[in-house]
Enzyme design. Structure first.
Site, short mmCIF file in Angstrom:
data_model
loop_
_atom_site.label_atom_id
_atom_site.label_comp_id
_atom_site.label_asym_id
_atom_site.label_seq_id
_atom_site.Cartn_x
_atom_site.Cartn_y
_atom_site.Cartn_z
N GLY A 70 0.79 -1.24 -0.04
CA GLY A 70 0.12 0.09 -0.08
C GLY A 70 0.89 1.27 0.10
O GLY A 70 1.82 1.53 -0.81
N TYR A 199 -10.01 11.97 9.87
CA TYR A 199 -10.67 11.71 10.96
C TYR A 199 -9.98 11.86 12.18
O TYR A 199 -10.68 11.60 13.48
CB TYR A 199 -11.97 10.77 10.89
CG TYR A 199 -11.34 9.55 10.75
CD1 TYR A 199 -10.92 8.70 11.72
CD2 TYR A 199 -11.35 8.54 9.48
CE1 TYR A 199 -10.40 7.52 11.74
CE2 TYR A 199 -10.90 7.42 9.55
CZ TYR A 199 -10.40 6.89 10.43
OH TYR A 199 -9.73 5.48 10.23
N PRO A 242 -9.56 9.45 1.14
CA PRO A 242 -9.87 8.23 0.58
C PRO A 242 -8.95 7.73 -0.66
O PRO A 242 -8.65 8.46 -1.76
CB PRO A 242 -11.18 8.20 -0.24
CG PRO A 242 -11.80 9.36 0.46
CD PRO A 242 -10.90 10.39 1.09
#
Length: 335
Positions: A70, A199, A242
């Site tokens: 990732g 967040y 995202p």
């Protein structure tokens, strides 16, 4: 993991349910797929190659946790391609070794793999000693190791809470403090970077352990930015929005139900890519950013500002509807 560290691996040419316009690009040996349903995304095409000049990290050592997949893999690839000698760490040594070999063959710079469970302070201590032995004291430290899953908070067990906070908050603290001590002893500075999430600042339901732990990571890095600057260390934070990677989405959007909703609330009209984040990360860790310390960079295509605006959902109102609304407003008293 940032609600969403993602640009996802899919060996497909077209999905069974055609989602509309698509972009295909490669990363390493994988083919990545990304939906670009929102028309405005054409104005915001991602740049997928390093933006810094060649050899920007020549002679420097970089240590990346969670470096096997990732975002960690992307950042390692960019750092290595820019001349850094990279050392990656995570629990899965087989994945790490495969990634290290892949990046080494691609960039020509040796990448070292060290198995480390960041939840274990003794293992972290030994990992840092091995890092110094094989590559030297690091110039760049990226705390990217993370864990997350979705759950109603009332369903959380103490073990569920502990699993996430041990990786995200405690693991980051163990790595940062251990390396910091070694750097102070060696009288050597370094650039630290923490990967959190949008967040961490706002909080978020259904990922409460991650939100809490990431918020703690941000406070930790801002505290050390103030305290350890005198030792030549600086600390910065990226809050990804995202970015679709297989690992994160398998736990955060296992059904694929929420991806379209995500894109609709991103003003830039698309998800981010791992390469874009890697470019931002390499800049913040480079000498070009030597006066950036204690910064928190939101990297989300505008999602957070869209969500925080009271009237931003009015983007769905058509021109004809606005004509009607305007007429009604003009008829009100005081217009």
């Amino acid at each position: 993991m940032a609600l969403l560290a993602r640009a996802f691996f899919a060996g497909v040419s077209r999905l069974p349910c055609d989602p509309g316009p698509q972009r295909f690009f490669s990363f390493g040996t994988k083919t990545l797929y990304q939906s670009i349903d929102a028309p405005q995304s054409k104005f915001f095409p991602p740049i997928l190659k390093p933006m810094l000049p060649p050899n920007a990290f020549q002679g420097k050592v970089a240590f990346i946790t969670g470096g096997g997949t990732g975002l960690g893999k992307a950042m390692t690839t960019f750092l290595s391609s820019l001349g850094a000698q990279c050392v990656i760490a995570s629990r899965n040594i087989d994945v790490l070794k495969a990634t290290a070999e892949e990046i080494t063959s691609k960039t020509g710079n040796k990448v070292y793999a060290i198995r480390c469970d960041v939840r274990d302070p003794d293992m972290v201590h030994n990992t840092v000693l091995e890092l110094i032995k094989v590559a030297g004291h690091p110039d760049v430290v990226i705390n990217n190791a993370a864990g997350n899953f979705i759950s109603p908070s009332e369903r959380l067990s103490p073990n569920g809470w502990k699993t996430i906070t041990d990786i995200v908050l405690n693991g980051t603290a163990y790595v940062t403090i251990e390396i910091g001590k070694q750097l102070i002893k060696a009288q050597k500075g370094a650039a630290f970077l923490a990967i959190t999430t949008i967040y961490a600042e706002s909080g978020s339901g259904f990922v409460m352990p991650s939100s809490s732990a990431k918020s703690g990571v941000e406070a930790m890095n801002k505290s050390l930015a103030a305290e350890w600057g005198r030792y030549g260390m600086r600390f910065n934070i990226i809050q990804p929005g995202p970015i679709k990677t297989k690992g994160a989405f398998s736990r955060l959007d296992p059904t694929g139900k929420f991806e379209k909703d995500m894109i609709e609330r991103i003003p830039c009209g698309r998800l981010g890519t791992v390469e874009e984040l890697a470019n931002l990360a390499t800049f913040l860790c480079s000498d070009y950013a030597s006066w950036i310390n204690g910064a928190v960079i939101r990297f989300d295509g505008g999602e957070e500002v869209f969500l925080s605006g009271e009237f931003n959902s009015l983007k769905k109102v058509t021109k004809e509807e606005w004509d009607v609304i305007e007429g009604l407003i003009r008829k009100t008293k005081g217009s």
